[in-house]
Motif scaffolding. Sequence first.
Motif, PDB file in Angstrom:
ATOM      1  N   LEU A  57      -9.299 -12.851 -10.205  1.00 10.42           N
ATOM      2  CA  LEU A  57      -9.432 -11.668  -9.545  1.00 10.42           C
ATOM      3  C   LEU A  57      -9.013 -12.767  -7.830  1.00 10.42           C
ATOM      4  O   LEU A  57      -9.180 -11.141  -7.211  1.00 10.42           O
ATOM      5  CB  LEU A  57     -11.542 -11.938  -9.294  1.00 10.42           C
ATOM      6  N   GLU A  58      -8.925 -13.103  -7.669  1.00  3.61           N
ATOM      7  CA  GLU A  58      -8.255 -14.038  -6.230  1.00  3.61           C
ATOM      8  C   GLU A  58      -7.357 -13.576  -6.193  1.00  3.61           C
ATOM      9  O   GLU A  58      -6.494 -13.161  -4.853  1.00  3.61           O
ATOM     10  CB  GLU A  58      -9.006 -15.048  -5.790  1.00  3.61           C
ATOM     11  N   VAL A  59      -6.350 -14.356  -6.813  1.00  8.29           N
ATOM     12  CA  VAL A  59      -4.849 -13.419  -6.982  1.00  8.29           C
ATOM     13  C   VAL A  59      -4.775 -11.849  -6.780  1.00  8.29           C
ATOM     14  O   VAL A  59      -3.945 -11.852  -5.761  1.00  8.29           O
ATOM     15  CB  VAL A  59      -4.315 -14.110  -8.530  1.00  8.29           C
ATOM     16  N   GLU A  60      -5.531 -11.322  -7.869  1.00  6.11           N
ATOM     17  CA  GLU A  60      -5.572 -10.271  -8.225  1.00  6.11           C
ATOM     18  C   GLU A  60      -5.744  -9.303  -5.966  1.00  6.11           C
ATOM     19  O   GLU A  60      -5.177  -8.568  -6.216  1.00  6.11           O
ATOM     20  CB  GLU A  60      -6.074  -8.756  -9.211  1.00  6.11           C
ATOM     21  N   SER A  61      -6.661  -9.990  -5.820  1.00  4.36           N
ATOM     22  CA  SER A  61      -7.321  -9.343  -4.246  1.00  4.36           C
ATOM     23  C   SER A  61      -5.949  -9.637  -3.484  1.00  4.36           C
ATOM     24  O   SER A  61      -5.491  -8.873  -2.747  1.00  4.36           O
ATOM     25  CB  SER A  61      -8.669  -9.653  -4.048  1.00  4.36           C
ATOM     26  N   ARG A  62      -5.054 -10.557  -3.192  1.00  5.75           N
ATOM     27  CA  ARG A  62      -4.032 -11.215  -2.499  1.00  5.75           C
ATOM     28  C   ARG A  62      -3.169 -10.207  -2.894  1.00  5.75           C
ATOM     29  O   ARG A  62      -2.677  -9.048  -1.759  1.00  5.75           O
ATOM     30  CB  ARG A  62      -4.229 -12.461  -2.468  1.00  5.75           C
ATOM     31  N   GLU A  63      -2.770 -10.026  -3.804  1.00  5.46           N
ATOM     32  CA  GLU A  63      -1.649  -8.889  -4.268  1.00  5.46           C
ATOM     33  C   GLU A  63      -2.106  -7.514  -4.240  1.00  5.46           C
ATOM     34  O   GLU A  63      -1.638  -6.956  -3.737  1.00  5.46           O
ATOM     35  CB  GLU A  63      -0.989  -9.018  -5.450  1.00  5.46           C
ATOM     36  N   HIS A  64      -3.479  -7.246  -3.854  1.00  8.67           N
ATOM     37  CA  HIS A  64      -3.672  -5.497  -3.798  1.00  8.67           C
ATOM     38  C   HIS A  64      -3.003  -5.685  -1.923  1.00  8.67           C
ATOM     39  O   HIS A  64      -2.840  -4.404  -1.625  1.00  8.67           O
ATOM     40  CB  HIS A  64      -5.151  -5.665  -3.971  1.00  8.67           C
ATOM     41  N   LEU A  65      -3.911  -6.460  -1.160  1.00  7.21           N
ATOM     42  CA  LEU A  65      -4.156  -6.840  -0.091  1.00  7.21           C
ATOM     43  C   LEU A  65      -2.069  -6.477   0.785  1.00  7.21           C
ATOM     44  O   LEU A  65      -1.651  -5.982   1.126  1.00  7.21           O
ATOM     45  CB  LEU A  65      -3.962  -7.850   0.828  1.00  7.21           C
ATOM     46  N   ARG A  66      -1.765  -7.419  -0.204  1.00  5.98           N
ATOM     47  CA  ARG A  66      -0.117  -7.412   0.311  1.00  5.98           C
ATOM     48  C   ARG A  66       0.596  -6.039  -0.097  1.00  5.98           C
ATOM     49  O   ARG A  66       1.475  -5.596   0.613  1.00  5.98           O
ATOM     50  CB  ARG A  66       1.050  -8.495  -0.549  1.00  5.98           C
ATOM     51  N   ARG A  67       0.518  -5.531  -1.003  1.00 11.59           N
ATOM     52  CA  ARG A  67       0.776  -3.675  -1.510  1.00 11.59           C
ATOM     53  C   ARG A  67       0.451  -3.243  -0.352  1.00 11.59           C
ATOM     54  O   ARG A  67       0.868  -1.996   0.372  1.00 11.59           O
ATOM     55  CB  ARG A  67       0.280  -3.649  -2.650  1.00 11.59           C
ATOM     56  N   LEU A  68      -1.292  -3.453  -0.111  1.00 13.45           N
ATOM     57  CA  LEU A  68      -1.262  -2.189   0.480  1.00 13.45           C
ATOM     58  C   LEU A  68      -0.903  -2.633   2.187  1.00 13.45           C
ATOM     59  O   LEU A  68      -0.829  -1.368   2.671  1.00 13.45           O
ATOM     60  CB  LEU A  68      -2.863  -2.736   1.166  1.00 13.45           C
ATOM     61  N   TRP A  69      -0.041  -3.554   3.225  1.00 12.63           N
ATOM     62  CA  TRP A  69       0.780  -3.906   4.121  1.00 12.63           C
ATOM     63  C   TRP A  69       1.543  -3.411   4.106  1.00 12.63           C
ATOM     64  O   TRP A  69       2.012  -2.405   4.519  1.00 12.63           O
ATOM     65  CB  TRP A  69       0.013  -5.098   3.945  1.00 12.63           C
ATOM     66  N   ALA A  70       2.112  -3.256   3.243  1.00 11.39           N
ATOM     67  CA  ALA A  70       3.704  -2.920   2.851  1.00 11.39           C
ATOM     68  C   ALA A  70       3.807  -1.512   2.048  1.00 11.39           C
ATOM     69  O   ALA A  70       4.693  -1.555   3.170  1.00 11.39           O
ATOM     70  CB  ALA A  70       4.233  -3.491   1.005  1.00 11.39           C
ATOM     71  N   ASP A  71       3.028  -0.823   1.464  1.00 15.69           N
ATOM     72  CA  ASP A  71       2.970   0.466   1.271  1.00 15.69           C
ATOM     73  C   ASP A  71       2.453   1.432   3.020  1.00 15.69           C
ATOM     74  O   ASP A  71       2.724   2.477   2.877  1.00 15.69           O
ATOM     75  CB  ASP A  71       2.286   0.560   0.529  1.00 15.69           C
ATOM     76  N   SER A  72       1.695   0.987   3.941  1.00 14.25           N
ATOM     77  CA  SER A  72       1.427   1.209   4.870  1.00 14.25           C
ATOM     78  C   SER A  72       2.909   1.238   5.480  1.00 14.25           C
ATOM     79  O   SER A  72       2.231   1.662   7.275  1.00 14.25           O
ATOM     80  CB  SER A  72       0.119   0.573   5.609  1.00 14.25           C
ATOM     81  N   GLY A  73       3.914   0.831   5.825  1.00  9.32           N
ATOM     82  CA  GLY A  73       5.241   0.576   6.429  1.00  9.32           C
ATOM     83  C   GLY A  73       4.341  -0.502   7.654  1.00  9.32           C
ATOM     84  O   GLY A  73       5.377  -0.191   9.035  1.00  9.32           O
ATOM     85  N   SER A  74       3.719  -1.659   7.726  1.00  7.43           N
ATOM     86  CA  SER A  74       3.296  -1.847   8.916  1.00  7.43           C
ATOM     87  C   SER A  74       4.338  -3.289   9.088  1.00  7.43           C
ATOM     88  O   SER A  74       3.913  -4.400  10.060  1.00  7.43           O
ATOM     89  CB  SER A  74       2.557  -2.108   8.432  1.00  7.43           C
ATOM     90  N   GLY A  75       5.615  -3.375   8.109  1.00  9.51           N
ATOM     91  CA  GLY A  75       6.292  -4.745   8.419  1.00  9.51           C
ATOM     92  C   GLY A  75       5.997  -5.516   7.452  1.00  9.51           C
ATOM     93  O   GLY A  75       4.774  -5.335   6.314  1.00  9.51           O
ATOM     94  N   SER A  76       6.333  -6.642   7.048  1.00 10.08           N
ATOM     95  CA  SER A  76       6.583  -7.748   6.138  1.00 10.08           C
ATOM     96  C   SER A  76       4.883  -8.646   6.284  1.00 10.08           C
ATOM     97  O   SER A  76       3.967  -8.634   7.149  1.00 10.08           O
ATOM     98  CB  SER A  76       7.284  -8.673   5.979  1.00 10.08           C
ATOM     99  N   VAL A  77       4.495  -9.458   5.695  1.00  4.77           N
ATOM    100  CA  VAL A  77       3.201 -10.382   5.467  1.00  4.77           C
ATOM    101  C   VAL A  77       3.424 -11.068   5.922  1.00  4.77           C
ATOM    102  O   VAL A  77       4.478 -12.031   5.332  1.00  4.77           O
ATOM    103  CB  VAL A  77       2.442 -10.511   3.970  1.00  4.77           C
TER     104      VAL A  77
END
Length: 77
Positions: A57-77
């Motif tokens: 669950l933690e790994v999936e949550s971190r990946e979700h936040l990374r994808r959300l940040w990347a999909d928002s066009g806000s730059g790299s993590v």
Amino acid sequence: MLRKIMVPLDMDRCHKRTVQMAAALASAHGASIDLVHIVELVAGDPDPGLDGFFRKLEVESREHLRRLWADSGSGSV
């Protein structure tokens, strides 16, 4: 003056616009952003067999936040 912006999120993908707005606000004020998702553990004496579940669950949550940040066009993590 804003220095940090904390954006609490759940696992829904509909938050792209929220992250974009936070990024614009942060950019305008030179602030940093923290995306936050809470993984709540079972209180008390949890079943040791659940360790793998919570790690996943933690790994999936971190990946979700990374994808959300990347999909928002806000730059790299």
